[in-house]
Design a protein around this motif. Structure first.
Motif, PDB file in Angstrom:
ATOM      1  N   MET A   1       0.844  -1.167   0.000  1.00 26.76           N
ATOM      2  CA  MET A   1       0.000   0.000   0.000  1.00 26.76           C
ATOM      3  C   MET A   1       0.890   1.231   0.000  1.00 26.76           C
ATOM      4  SD  MET A   1      -1.770   2.661   1.598  1.00 26.76           S
ATOM      5  CE  MET A   1      -1.182   2.634   3.235  1.00 26.76           C
ATOM      6  N   PRO A   2       1.004   1.894  -1.115  1.00 26.38           N
ATOM      7  CA  PRO A   2       1.823   3.099  -1.168  1.00 26.38           C
ATOM      8  C   PRO A   2       1.191   4.277  -0.427  1.00 26.38           C
ATOM      9  CG  PRO A   2       1.502   2.173  -3.366  1.00 26.38           C
ATOM     10  CD  PRO A   2       0.574   1.463  -2.435  1.00 26.38           C
ATOM     11  N   LEU A   3       2.048   5.034   0.238  1.00 25.39           N
ATOM     12  CA  LEU A   3       1.679   6.317   0.833  1.00 25.39           C
ATOM     13  C   LEU A   3       2.289   7.388  -0.058  1.00 25.39           C
ATOM     14  CD1 LEU A   3       2.507   5.617   4.576  1.00 25.39           C
ATOM     15  CD2 LEU A   3       0.252   5.691   3.524  1.00 25.39           C
ATOM     16  N   VAL A   4       1.479   8.356  -0.453  1.00 25.34           N
ATOM     17  CA  VAL A   4       1.924   9.394  -1.375  1.00 25.34           C
ATOM     18  C   VAL A   4       1.685  10.756  -0.728  1.00 25.34           C
ATOM     19  CG1 VAL A   4       1.628  10.385  -3.674  1.00 25.34           C
ATOM     20  CG2 VAL A   4       1.273   7.917  -3.323  1.00 25.34           C
ATOM     21  N   GLU A   5       2.722  11.586  -0.713  1.00 26.56           N
ATOM     22  CA  GLU A   5       2.572  12.958  -0.236  1.00 26.56           C
ATOM     23  C   GLU A   5       2.941  13.889  -1.373  1.00 26.56           C
ATOM     24  OE1 GLU A   5       4.550  15.875   3.014  1.00 26.56           O
ATOM     25  OE2 GLU A   5       3.604  14.052   3.769  1.00 26.56           O
ATOM     26  N   VAL A   6       2.030  14.801  -1.658  1.00 21.05           N
ATOM     27  CA  VAL A   6       2.224  15.781  -2.725  1.00 21.05           C
ATOM     28  C   VAL A   6       2.380  17.147  -2.070  1.00 21.05           C
ATOM     29  CG1 VAL A   6       1.227  16.848  -4.781  1.00 21.05           C
ATOM     30  CG2 VAL A   6       0.801  14.415  -4.299  1.00 21.05           C
ATOM     31  N   THR A   7       3.543  17.748  -2.246  1.00 19.65           N
ATOM     32  CA  THR A   7       3.794  19.096  -1.748  1.00 19.65           C
ATOM     33  C   THR A   7       3.791  20.020  -2.958  1.00 19.65           C
ATOM     34  OG1 THR A   7       5.199  18.144  -0.024  1.00 19.65           O
ATOM     35  CG2 THR A   7       5.333  20.514  -0.355  1.00 19.65           C
ATOM     36  N   TYR A   8       3.044  21.109  -2.853  1.00 22.89           N
ATOM     37  CA  TYR A   8       2.857  21.956  -4.028  1.00 22.89           C
ATOM     38  C   TYR A   8       2.966  23.441  -3.677  1.00 22.89           C
ATOM     39  CZ  TYR A   8      -1.813  22.344  -2.059  1.00 22.89           C
ATOM     40  OH  TYR A   8      -2.869  22.575  -1.202  1.00 22.89           O
ATOM     41  N   ALA A   9       3.414  24.215  -4.667  1.00 21.39           N
ATOM     42  CA  ALA A   9       3.539  25.665  -4.529  1.00 21.39           C
ATOM     43  C   ALA A   9       2.165  26.318  -4.682  1.00 21.39           C
ATOM     44  CB  ALA A   9       4.486  26.205  -5.592  1.00 21.39           C
ATOM     45  N   PRO A  10       1.974  27.512  -4.135  1.00 17.59           N
ATOM     46  CA  PRO A  10       0.688  28.202  -4.246  1.00 17.59           C
ATOM     47  C   PRO A  10       0.321  28.568  -5.679  1.00 17.59           C
ATOM     48  CG  PRO A  10       2.298  29.592  -3.102  1.00 17.59           C
ATOM     49  CD  PRO A  10       2.941  28.260  -3.325  1.00 17.59           C
ATOM     50  N   THR A  11       1.272  28.510  -6.592  1.00 14.91           N
ATOM     51  CA  THR A  11       0.997  28.851  -7.991  1.00 14.91           C
ATOM     52  C   THR A  11       0.334  27.704  -8.760  1.00 14.91           C
ATOM     53  OG1 THR A  11       3.229  28.129  -8.579  1.00 14.91           O
ATOM     54  CG2 THR A  11       2.914  30.482  -8.109  1.00 14.91           C
ATOM     55  N   VAL A  12       0.282  26.530  -8.157  1.00 20.20           N
ATOM     56  CA  VAL A  12      -0.335  25.385  -8.843  1.00 20.20           C
ATOM     57  C   VAL A  12      -1.851  25.485  -8.677  1.00 20.20           C
ATOM     58  CG1 VAL A  12      -0.460  22.870  -9.010  1.00 20.20           C
ATOM     59  CG2 VAL A  12       1.698  23.967  -8.365  1.00 20.20           C
ATOM     60  N   PRO A  13      -2.610  25.580  -9.760  1.00 19.63           N
ATOM     61  CA  PRO A  13      -4.057  25.739  -9.651  1.00 19.63           C
ATOM     62  C   PRO A  13      -4.735  24.468  -9.103  1.00 19.63           C
ATOM     63  CG  PRO A  13      -3.368  25.712 -11.963  1.00 19.63           C
ATOM     64  CD  PRO A  13      -2.136  25.605 -11.139  1.00 19.63           C
ATOM     65  N   GLU A  14      -5.795  24.687  -8.346  1.00 18.83           N
ATOM     66  CA  GLU A  14      -6.516  23.566  -7.736  1.00 18.83           C
ATOM     67  C   GLU A  14      -6.999  22.536  -8.761  1.00 18.83           C
ATOM     68  OE1 GLU A  14     -10.396  22.637  -5.024  1.00 18.83           O
ATOM     69  OE2 GLU A  14      -9.262  24.447  -4.554  1.00 18.83           O
ATOM     70  N   PRO A  15      -7.520  22.944  -9.920  1.00 12.73           N
ATOM     71  CA  PRO A  15      -7.928  21.921 -10.897  1.00 12.73           C
ATOM     72  C   PRO A  15      -6.774  21.000 -11.309  1.00 12.73           C
ATOM     73  CG  PRO A  15      -8.868  24.034 -11.500  1.00 12.73           C
ATOM     74  CD  PRO A  15      -7.906  24.297 -10.366  1.00 12.73           C
ATOM     75  N   ARG A  16      -5.561  21.534 -11.404  1.00 10.32           N
ATOM     76  CA  ARG A  16      -4.391  20.707 -11.742  1.00 10.32           C
ATOM     77  C   ARG A  16      -4.110  19.715 -10.613  1.00 10.32           C
ATOM     78  NH1 ARG A  16      -0.301  21.635 -15.528  1.00 10.32           N
ATOM     79  NH2 ARG A  16      -2.152  22.142 -16.698  1.00 10.32           N
ATOM     80  N   LEU A  17      -4.256  20.159  -9.364  1.00  9.79           N
ATOM     81  CA  LEU A  17      -4.048  19.267  -8.217  1.00  9.79           C
ATOM     82  C   LEU A  17      -5.116  18.175  -8.172  1.00  9.79           C
ATOM     83  CD1 LEU A  17      -3.101  21.925  -5.535  1.00  9.79           C
ATOM     84  CD2 LEU A  17      -1.551  20.324  -6.694  1.00  9.79           C
ATOM     85  N   ARG A  18      -6.356  18.529  -8.475  1.00 15.45           N
ATOM     86  CA  ARG A  18      -7.424  17.527  -8.518  1.00 15.45           C
ATOM     87  C   ARG A  18      -7.155  16.488  -9.609  1.00 15.45           C
ATOM     88  NH1 ARG A  18     -11.466  18.415  -5.196  1.00 15.45           N
ATOM     89  NH2 ARG A  18     -11.793  20.501  -4.374  1.00 15.45           N
ATOM     90  N   GLU A  19      -6.691  16.964 -10.752  1.00 17.25           N
ATOM     91  CA  GLU A  19      -6.348  16.058 -11.844  1.00 17.25           C
ATOM     92  C   GLU A  19      -5.218  15.121 -11.419  1.00 17.25           C
ATOM     93  OE1 GLU A  19      -5.374  16.483 -16.571  1.00 17.25           O
ATOM     94  OE2 GLU A  19      -4.627  18.049 -15.228  1.00 17.25           O
ATOM     95  N   LEU A  20      -4.216  15.665 -10.759  1.00 15.58           N
ATOM     96  CA  LEU A  20      -3.106  14.866 -10.256  1.00 15.58           C
ATOM     97  C   LEU A  20      -3.617  13.816  -9.270  1.00 15.58           C
ATOM     98  CD1 LEU A  20      -0.040  14.421 -10.165  1.00 15.58           C
ATOM     99  CD2 LEU A  20       0.066  16.194  -8.381  1.00 15.58           C
ATOM    100  N   GLY A  21      -4.490  14.227  -8.370  1.00 15.84           N
ATOM    101  CA  GLY A  21      -5.061  13.292  -7.398  1.00 15.84           C
ATOM    102  C   GLY A  21      -5.870  12.187  -8.040  1.00 15.84           C
ATOM    103  N   SER A  22      -6.469  12.466  -9.185  1.00 19.86           N
ATOM    104  CA  SER A  22      -7.278  11.432  -9.840  1.00 19.86           C
ATOM    105  C   SER A  22      -6.426  10.424 -10.606  1.00 19.86           C
ATOM    106  CB  SER A  22      -8.321  12.071 -10.763  1.00 19.86           C
ATOM    107  OG  SER A  22      -7.712  12.623 -11.901  1.00 19.86           O
ATOM    108  N   VAL A  23      -5.252  10.833 -11.114  1.00 22.34           N
ATOM    109  CA  VAL A  23      -4.421   9.892 -11.886  1.00 22.34           C
ATOM    110  C   VAL A  23      -3.357   9.194 -11.047  1.00 22.34           C
ATOM    111  CG1 VAL A  23      -4.819  11.168 -14.030  1.00 22.34           C
ATOM    112  CG2 VAL A  23      -2.746  11.631 -12.694  1.00 22.34           C
TER     113      VAL A  23
END
Length: 122
Positions: A1-23
């Motif tokens: 069971m992989p554990l994944v942590e995504v750290t992101y800059a404030p310039t990354v738009p939320e839709p891009r983060l949602r897309e990342l979370g889905s793939v």
């Protein structure tokens, strides 16, 4: 069971983060698939855990997104870990269009249990 942590800059738009979370669940599962833990394409709750964390003002990072993956060590995963993480990076780029990001794959000696709630007795 992989554990994944995504750290992101404030310039990354939320839709891009949602897309990342889905793939990520599927792409990470492909990246860590091995004979000891085969991936059948049917993810179940708890198969991949993803946490998103914004960079704090005190963090120092040269990338807009850093994806850290921890998955249990196995001989077959260890043998080609660089190829696995390179393929995962390419898959994330192709699926999301992200360009300024890094992927870190850690394979610690570990164990995981989430219990078997279906057979639990009150």
């Amino acid at each position: 069971m992989p554990l994944v942590e995504v750290t992101y800059a404030p310039t990354v738009p939320e839709p891009r983060l949602r897309e990342l979370g889905s793939v990520l669940p599927h792409l990470v599962s492909l990246a860590v698939e091995c004979p000891e833990e085969p991936y059948d394409g049917e993810l179940q709750p708890g198969d991949v855990e993803i946490r998103f964390r914004p960079l704090s003002p005190l963090d120092r990072s040269g990338l807009t997104v850093v994806i850290e993956i921890k998955s249990k060590w196995s001989t077959s995963r260890e043998a080609n870990r660089q190829e696995r993480v390179d393929a995962l990076h390419a898959g994330i780029r192709a699926a999301t269009g992200l360009v300024d990001f890094g992927v870190y794959l850690s394979l610690p000696s570990a164990a995981w249990s989430q219990g078997d709630e279906a057979n639990a007795h009150p």
